[in-house]
Design a protein around this motif. Structure first.
Motif, PDB file in Angstrom:
ATOM      1  N   PHE A 149     115.178  19.245  75.191  1.00 17.87           N
ATOM      2  CA  PHE A 149     114.272  18.156  74.834  1.00 17.87           C
ATOM      3  C   PHE A 149     113.170  18.640  73.903  1.00 17.87           C
ATOM      4  CE2 PHE A 149     115.926  16.557  79.001  1.00 17.87           C
ATOM      5  CZ  PHE A 149     116.620  15.488  78.469  1.00 17.87           C
ATOM      6  N   PHE A 150     112.794  19.908  74.051  1.00 24.25           N
ATOM      7  CA  PHE A 150     111.798  20.490  73.160  1.00 24.25           C
ATOM      8  C   PHE A 150     112.291  20.495  71.720  1.00 24.25           C
ATOM      9  CE2 PHE A 150     109.883  24.344  71.233  1.00 24.25           C
ATOM     10  CZ  PHE A 150     108.556  23.993  71.339  1.00 24.25           C
ATOM     11  N   PHE A 151     113.503  21.005  71.501  1.00 22.60           N
ATOM     12  CA  PHE A 151     114.046  21.054  70.150  1.00 22.60           C
ATOM     13  C   PHE A 151     114.462  19.682  69.654  1.00 22.60           C
ATOM     14  CE2 PHE A 151     114.424  25.603  71.080  1.00 22.60           C
ATOM     15  CZ  PHE A 151     113.925  26.126  69.892  1.00 22.60           C
ATOM     16  N   LEU A 152     114.847  18.788  70.558  1.00 27.19           N
ATOM     17  CA  LEU A 152     115.142  17.418  70.144  1.00 27.19           C
ATOM     18  C   LEU A 152     113.900  16.749  69.585  1.00 27.19           C
ATOM     19  CD1 LEU A 152     117.496  16.030  72.943  1.00 27.19           C
ATOM     20  CD2 LEU A 152     117.992  16.139  70.501  1.00 27.19           C
ATOM     21  N   MET A 153     112.762  17.000  70.220  1.00 27.39           N
ATOM     22  CA  MET A 153     111.525  16.384  69.758  1.00 27.39           C
ATOM     23  C   MET A 153     110.992  17.050  68.497  1.00 27.39           C
ATOM     24  SD  MET A 153     109.206  15.113  72.918  1.00 27.39           S
ATOM     25  CE  MET A 153     108.734  16.729  73.443  1.00 27.39           C
ATOM     26  N   LEU A 154     110.940  18.372  68.514  1.00 27.82           N
ATOM     27  CA  LEU A 154     110.249  19.072  67.440  1.00 27.82           C
ATOM     28  C   LEU A 154     111.117  19.410  66.241  1.00 27.82           C
ATOM     29  CD1 LEU A 154     108.090  21.479  69.579  1.00 27.82           C
ATOM     30  CD2 LEU A 154     107.298  19.588  68.197  1.00 27.82           C
ATOM     31  N   GLY A 155     112.363  19.760  66.477  1.00 29.40           N
ATOM     32  CA  GLY A 155     113.176  20.196  65.364  1.00 29.40           C
ATOM     33  C   GLY A 155     114.401  19.366  65.106  1.00 29.40           C
ATOM     34  N   PRO A 212     103.826  13.279  75.325  1.00 28.27           N
ATOM     35  CA  PRO A 212     104.683  12.197  75.827  1.00 28.27           C
ATOM     36  C   PRO A 212     103.903  11.008  76.373  1.00 28.27           C
ATOM     37  CG  PRO A 212     105.533  14.310  76.548  1.00 28.27           C
ATOM     38  CD  PRO A 212     104.192  14.580  75.929  1.00 28.27           C
ATOM     39  N   MET A 213     102.671  11.243  76.851  1.00 27.81           N
ATOM     40  CA  MET A 213     101.836  10.141  77.311  1.00 27.81           C
ATOM     41  C   MET A 213     101.223   9.373  76.145  1.00 27.81           C
ATOM     42  SD  MET A 213      98.338   9.298  77.795  1.00 27.81           S
ATOM     43  CE  MET A 213      97.448  10.834  77.941  1.00 27.81           C
ATOM     44  N   LEU A 214     100.870  10.100  75.064  1.00 25.86           N
ATOM     45  CA  LEU A 214     100.202   9.470  73.932  1.00 25.86           C
ATOM     46  C   LEU A 214     101.162   8.667  73.054  1.00 25.86           C
ATOM     47  CD1 LEU A 214      97.806  12.351  72.806  1.00 25.86           C
ATOM     48  CD2 LEU A 214      97.173  10.218  73.949  1.00 25.86           C
ATOM     49  N   ASN A 215     102.419   9.077  72.970  1.00 26.51           N
ATOM     50  CA  ASN A 215     103.370   8.413  72.085  1.00 26.51           C
ATOM     51  C   ASN A 215     103.476   6.909  72.302  1.00 26.51           C
ATOM     52  OD1 ASN A 215     104.219  10.177  70.144  1.00 26.51           O
ATOM     53  ND2 ASN A 215     105.911  10.987  71.334  1.00 26.51           N
ATOM     54  N   TYR A 249     111.642  14.642  78.932  1.00 26.27           N
ATOM     55  CA  TYR A 249     110.925  15.874  78.615  1.00 26.27           C
ATOM     56  C   TYR A 249     109.836  16.166  79.634  1.00 26.27           C
ATOM     57  CZ  TYR A 249     108.414  19.192  75.581  1.00 26.27           C
ATOM     58  OH  TYR A 249     107.788  20.287  75.054  1.00 26.27           O
ATOM     59  N   ILE A 250     108.990  15.174  79.888  1.00 36.76           N
ATOM     60  CA  ILE A 250     107.882  15.391  80.818  1.00 36.76           C
ATOM     61  C   ILE A 250     108.384  15.475  82.260  1.00 36.76           C
ATOM     62  CG2 ILE A 250     107.340  12.939  81.190  1.00 36.76           C
ATOM     63  CD1 ILE A 250     104.372  13.733  81.100  1.00 36.76           C
ATOM     64  N   SER A 251     109.501  14.805  82.565  1.00 35.02           N
ATOM     65  CA  SER A 251     110.061  14.855  83.921  1.00 35.02           C
ATOM     66  C   SER A 251     110.691  16.208  84.232  1.00 35.02           C
ATOM     67  CB  SER A 251     111.107  13.745  84.094  1.00 35.02           C
ATOM     68  OG  SER A 251     110.516  12.470  83.933  1.00 35.02           O
ATOM     69  N   THR A 252     111.007  16.980  83.209  1.00 33.20           N
ATOM     70  CA  THR A 252     111.557  18.319  83.421  1.00 33.20           C
ATOM     71  C   THR A 252     110.499  19.287  83.931  1.00 33.20           C
ATOM     72  OG1 THR A 252     113.144  17.947  81.626  1.00 33.20           O
ATOM     73  CG2 THR A 252     112.768  20.231  82.287  1.00 33.20           C
ATOM     74  N   ILE A 253     109.233  19.025  83.612  1.00 33.47           N
ATOM     75  CA  ILE A 253     108.157  19.979  83.901  1.00 33.47           C
ATOM     76  C   ILE A 253     107.300  19.567  85.094  1.00 33.47           C
ATOM     77  CG2 ILE A 253     106.143  21.147  82.946  1.00 33.47           C
ATOM     78  CD1 ILE A 253     108.742  21.879  81.560  1.00 33.47           C
ATOM     79  N   VAL A 254     106.761  18.359  85.061  1.00 34.61           N
ATOM     80  CA  VAL A 254     105.691  17.982  85.988  1.00 34.61           C
ATOM     81  C   VAL A 254     106.131  17.877  87.446  1.00 34.61           C
ATOM     82  CG1 VAL A 254     103.974  16.209  86.538  1.00 34.61           C
ATOM     83  CG2 VAL A 254     104.360  16.866  84.161  1.00 34.61           C
ATOM     84  N   PRO A 255     107.270  17.250  87.798  1.00 33.56           N
ATOM     85  CA  PRO A 255     107.620  17.148  89.226  1.00 33.56           C
ATOM     86  C   PRO A 255     107.699  18.501  89.934  1.00 33.56           C
ATOM     87  CG  PRO A 255     108.962  15.644  87.938  1.00 33.56           C
ATOM     88  CD  PRO A 255     108.216  16.486  86.957  1.00 33.56           C
TER      89      PRO A 255
END
Length: 317
Positions: free
Chosen positions: A106-112, A287-290, A72-78
């Motif tokens: 990944f957004f819907f996998l995490m949240l919904g 994703p960092m806090l989890n 999830y975080i690798s999709t955005i930050v790089p």
């Protein structure tokens, strides 16, 4: 500012960092958070994979959560870091669609999807472990976890594909400049030259379903867990159960509150700056806090980490 009258089909991402010293500081901070998220989630996956004491349905679910967070975080930050470092804020039409698809899945996998099922499963796992400890292996098997996670991936893929295909097929006759740091579909819709109220209503309904149904399942599961905890005679057992439940409920709050506030508001009440700030929270910070939440407050994970460090030190001798 980027040219708003470009004729290219590429999108322009305005990004998150202002062109100032504060922007550089913010970039360094976000990149450090990204590295912490990579290290933390990879460590959780490796610990659970290598330590046989963690080969239980509960920790199998945690490894899947870490895997989702990592992707999830690798999709955005790089891409965001590349845009800032090299000054190239453009993103091709297809590239924007690809990023949007993977973000949504990944957004819907995490949240919904998977996240909701993971948390329901974790609550059910604790309920079975507390109420039916002798039947734990029967009630909570790895096969059940695999089936739930597989169903979540299928459901999330179909949902993400539908949203991405719609976003790529609507006509964009205005500026291609997206006031965001990634290709978020709601931000893209502001550039459309057609009325998108039907789609926005569909997003509201689907988002509500993805939010409400898992939340009901989580609430029912944890309600049964809390009732079981109240009936326990062991003070130490109650403390351990409360600690586990509070950790899981923290994850629920971290994911669901920003999600609901961002996507259930009408467009008239939304602002690009506020959307970007909230997006930082649920795309980068969470994703960092989890892994921190699940490791520092979990004696079994910390024990596995100590054993792993001891093995590494022994091999170096």
């Amino acid at each position: 500012m980027e040219n708003d009258t470009q004729t290219s089909t590429d999108f322009i991402l305005l990004g998150l960092f202002p062109a100032s010293r504060f922007g550089v500081f913010l970039f360094v901070l976000i990149f450090l958070i990204f590295l912490m998220a990579l290290f933390g989630n990879l460590s959780m996956i490796l610990l659970i994979f290598l330590d046989t004491r963690l080969h239980t349905p509960m920790y199998f679910l945690l490894s899947q959560l870490s895997l989702i967070d990592l992707n999830y975080i690798s999709t955005i930050v790089p891409k965001m870091a590349s845009n800032f470092l090299f000054g190239n804020k453009s993103l091709s039409f297809i590239g924007c669609g690809v990023q949007s698809f993977f973000f949504l899945i990944f957004f819907f996998l995490m949240l919904g999807g998977a996240e909701g099922l993971l948390l329901i499963s974790m609550a059910y796992d604790r309920y079975v472990a507390i109420c039916f400890p002798l039947h734990y292996a029967v009630h909570m098997s790895k096969k059940v976890c695999v089936l739930m996670i597989t169903g979540s991936w299928i459901m999330g893929s179909i949902n993400s594909c539908a949203h991405t295909v719609y976003a790529l097929h609507i006509p964009y006759c205005r500026s291609r400049t997206i006031n965001h740091f990634f290709c978020d579909v709601p931000a893209m819709l502001t550039l459309a030259c057609m009325d998108t109220w039907v789609y926005e209503y569909t997003v509201f309904v689907s988002t509500t379903l993805f939010l409400v149904l898992p939340f009901i399942g989580i609430a029912c599961s944890y309600g049964r867990v809390l009732l079981a905890i109240c009936r326990m005679h062991s003070t130490e057992g109650r403390k351990k159960a409360y600690s586990t439940c509070s950790t899981h409920l923290t994850v629920v709050i971290l994911y669901y509150v920003p999600f609901a506030y961002t996507y259930l508001r009408p467009r008239s009440l939304r602002s690009p700056i506020e959307d970007k700030v909230l997006a930082v929270f649920y795309t980068i910070l969470t994703p960092m806090l989890n892994p921190i939440i699940y490791s520092l407050r979990n004696k079994e994970v910390m024990g596995a980490l100590r054993r792993m460090i001891q093995i590494i030190c022994f091999l170096k001798m």
